[in-house]
Write a protein that holds these residues in place. Structure first.
Motif, PDB file in Angstrom:
ATOM      1  N   GLU A 169     -12.514  -0.262  -1.486  1.00 48.17           N
ATOM      2  CA  GLU A 169     -12.203  -1.280  -2.488  1.00 48.17           C
ATOM      3  C   GLU A 169     -12.410  -0.769  -3.908  1.00 48.17           C
ATOM      4  O   GLU A 169     -11.735  -1.210  -4.835  1.00 48.17           O
ATOM      5  CB  GLU A 169     -13.033  -2.555  -2.268  1.00 48.17           C
ATOM      6  CG  GLU A 169     -12.669  -3.307  -1.005  1.00 48.17           C
ATOM      7  CD  GLU A 169     -13.217  -2.671   0.273  1.00 48.17           C
ATOM      8  OE1 GLU A 169     -14.201  -1.897   0.206  1.00 48.17           O
ATOM      9  OE2 GLU A 169     -12.638  -2.929   1.340  1.00 48.17           O
ATOM     10  N   GLY A 170     -13.327   0.153  -4.095  1.00 50.32           N
ATOM     11  CA  GLY A 170     -13.615   0.676  -5.421  1.00 50.32           C
ATOM     12  C   GLY A 170     -12.795   1.895  -5.806  1.00 50.32           C
ATOM     13  O   GLY A 170     -12.834   2.330  -6.952  1.00 50.32           O
ATOM     14  N   ALA A 171     -12.061   2.450  -4.867  1.00 50.19           N
ATOM     15  CA  ALA A 171     -11.289   3.666  -5.131  1.00 50.19           C
ATOM     16  C   ALA A 171     -10.046   3.360  -5.956  1.00 50.19           C
ATOM     17  O   ALA A 171      -9.407   2.326  -5.773  1.00 50.19           O
ATOM     18  CB  ALA A 171     -10.886   4.323  -3.812  1.00 50.19           C
ATOM     19  N   ALA A 172      -9.729   4.272  -6.836  1.00 55.06           N
ATOM     20  CA  ALA A 172      -8.474   4.153  -7.580  1.00 55.06           C
ATOM     21  C   ALA A 172      -7.321   4.273  -6.589  1.00 55.06           C
ATOM     22  O   ALA A 172      -7.392   5.060  -5.639  1.00 55.06           O
ATOM     23  CB  ALA A 172      -8.386   5.244  -8.634  1.00 55.06           C
ATOM     24  N   ARG A 173      -6.286   3.500  -6.806  1.00 56.15           N
ATOM     25  CA  ARG A 173      -5.154   3.468  -5.871  1.00 56.15           C
ATOM     26  C   ARG A 173      -4.566   4.860  -5.600  1.00 56.15           C
ATOM     27  O   ARG A 173      -4.324   5.196  -4.440  1.00 56.15           O
ATOM     28  CB  ARG A 173      -4.096   2.497  -6.377  1.00 56.15           C
ATOM     29  CG  ARG A 173      -2.958   2.285  -5.398  1.00 56.15           C
ATOM     30  CD  ARG A 173      -2.008   1.195  -5.920  1.00 56.15           C
ATOM     31  NE  ARG A 173      -0.801   1.112  -5.144  1.00 56.15           N
ATOM     32  CZ  ARG A 173      -0.634   0.337  -4.083  1.00 56.15           C
ATOM     33  NH1 ARG A 173      -1.617  -0.435  -3.677  1.00 56.15           N
ATOM     34  NH2 ARG A 173       0.504   0.320  -3.433  1.00 56.15           N
ATOM     35  N   PRO A 174      -4.330   5.706  -6.608  1.00 52.23           N
ATOM     36  CA  PRO A 174      -3.786   7.034  -6.312  1.00 52.23           C
ATOM     37  C   PRO A 174      -4.735   7.894  -5.471  1.00 52.23           C
ATOM     38  O   PRO A 174      -4.283   8.681  -4.637  1.00 52.23           O
ATOM     39  CB  PRO A 174      -3.567   7.666  -7.692  1.00 52.23           C
ATOM     40  CG  PRO A 174      -3.515   6.533  -8.645  1.00 52.23           C
ATOM     41  CD  PRO A 174      -4.390   5.465  -8.057  1.00 52.23           C
ATOM     42  N   VAL A 175      -6.020   7.744  -5.678  1.00 49.07           N
ATOM     43  CA  VAL A 175      -7.003   8.500  -4.898  1.00 49.07           C
ATOM     44  C   VAL A 175      -7.002   8.015  -3.453  1.00 49.07           C
ATOM     45  O   VAL A 175      -6.999   8.811  -2.512  1.00 49.07           O
ATOM     46  CB  VAL A 175      -8.408   8.393  -5.522  1.00 49.07           C
ATOM     47  CG1 VAL A 175      -9.457   9.046  -4.641  1.00 49.07           C
ATOM     48  CG2 VAL A 175      -8.409   9.001  -6.914  1.00 49.07           C
ATOM     49  N   LEU A 176      -6.988   6.701  -3.264  1.00 54.91           N
ATOM     50  CA  LEU A 176      -6.925   6.143  -1.911  1.00 54.91           C
ATOM     51  C   LEU A 176      -5.642   6.571  -1.215  1.00 54.91           C
ATOM     52  O   LEU A 176      -5.665   6.952  -0.044  1.00 54.91           O
ATOM     53  CB  LEU A 176      -7.031   4.617  -1.956  1.00 54.91           C
ATOM     54  CG  LEU A 176      -6.953   3.897  -0.618  1.00 54.91           C
ATOM     55  CD1 LEU A 176      -8.057   4.366   0.337  1.00 54.91           C
ATOM     56  CD2 LEU A 176      -7.007   2.387  -0.821  1.00 54.91           C
ATOM     57  N   ALA A 177      -4.534   6.546  -1.927  1.00 56.27           N
ATOM     58  CA  ALA A 177      -3.252   6.966  -1.345  1.00 56.27           C
ATOM     59  C   ALA A 177      -3.319   8.418  -0.889  1.00 56.27           C
ATOM     60  O   ALA A 177      -2.861   8.748   0.216  1.00 56.27           O
ATOM     61  CB  ALA A 177      -2.127   6.765  -2.352  1.00 56.27           C
ATOM     62  N   THR A 178      -3.894   9.280  -1.707  1.00 54.10           N
ATOM     63  CA  THR A 178      -4.016  10.688  -1.332  1.00 54.10           C
ATOM     64  C   THR A 178      -4.900  10.853  -0.108  1.00 54.10           C
ATOM     65  O   THR A 178      -4.570  11.605   0.821  1.00 54.10           O
ATOM     66  CB  THR A 178      -4.568  11.515  -2.510  1.00 54.10           C
ATOM     67  OG1 THR A 178      -3.654  11.405  -3.611  1.00 54.10           O
ATOM     68  CG2 THR A 178      -4.741  12.978  -2.136  1.00 54.10           C
TER      69      THR A 178
END
Length: 121
Positions: free
Chosen positions: A24-33
């Protein structure tokens, strides 16, 4: 085997960042990667085209050796959200727990990938 698009270094850095902040706290691009990297790891661990694992909106992969489908929806499909996939792939959640909590949908005789999880041990 599908060509790897995310380097091991970039993928592991994204996984570490998501572990540090939580999904939930991860930036969307980081989570996507991180999600895509873990999908690539699964495809490398169990190459094939029998099962399709979908993690919308971030990605999908085909894996597990066996009969290949060529048109339409594959006979063995798993669909889940990013948080569940990340937890399954990193050991934070077991397959049986995810099924019991209805956190994924799996259809088809070969859609149980429990023996392949967690990917990062």
């Amino acid at each position: 085997m599908a060509k790897r698009r995310i380097s091991h270094e970039d993928g592991m850095a994204a996984v570490a960042a998501v572990r540090a902040t939580g999904v939930e706290g991860a930036a969307r691009p980081v989570l996507a990667t991180a999600v895509r990297y873990l999908l690539e790891e699964l495809a490398e661990l169990a190459p094939g085209n029998t099962v399709e694992l979908r993690v919308p909106p971030f990605g999908a992969t085909q894996c597990v050796a066996g009969p290949r489908h060529t048109r339409g929806t594959p006979p063995n499909v798993i669909e889940t959200d990013a948080a569940t996939w990340f937890a399954l792939a990193t050991g934070g959640l077991s397959w049986d727990e995810a099924v019991a909590q209805a956190r994924l949908a799996a259809s088809g005789a070969r859609a149980d990938i429990a023996p392949l999880l967690p990917i990062l041990r």
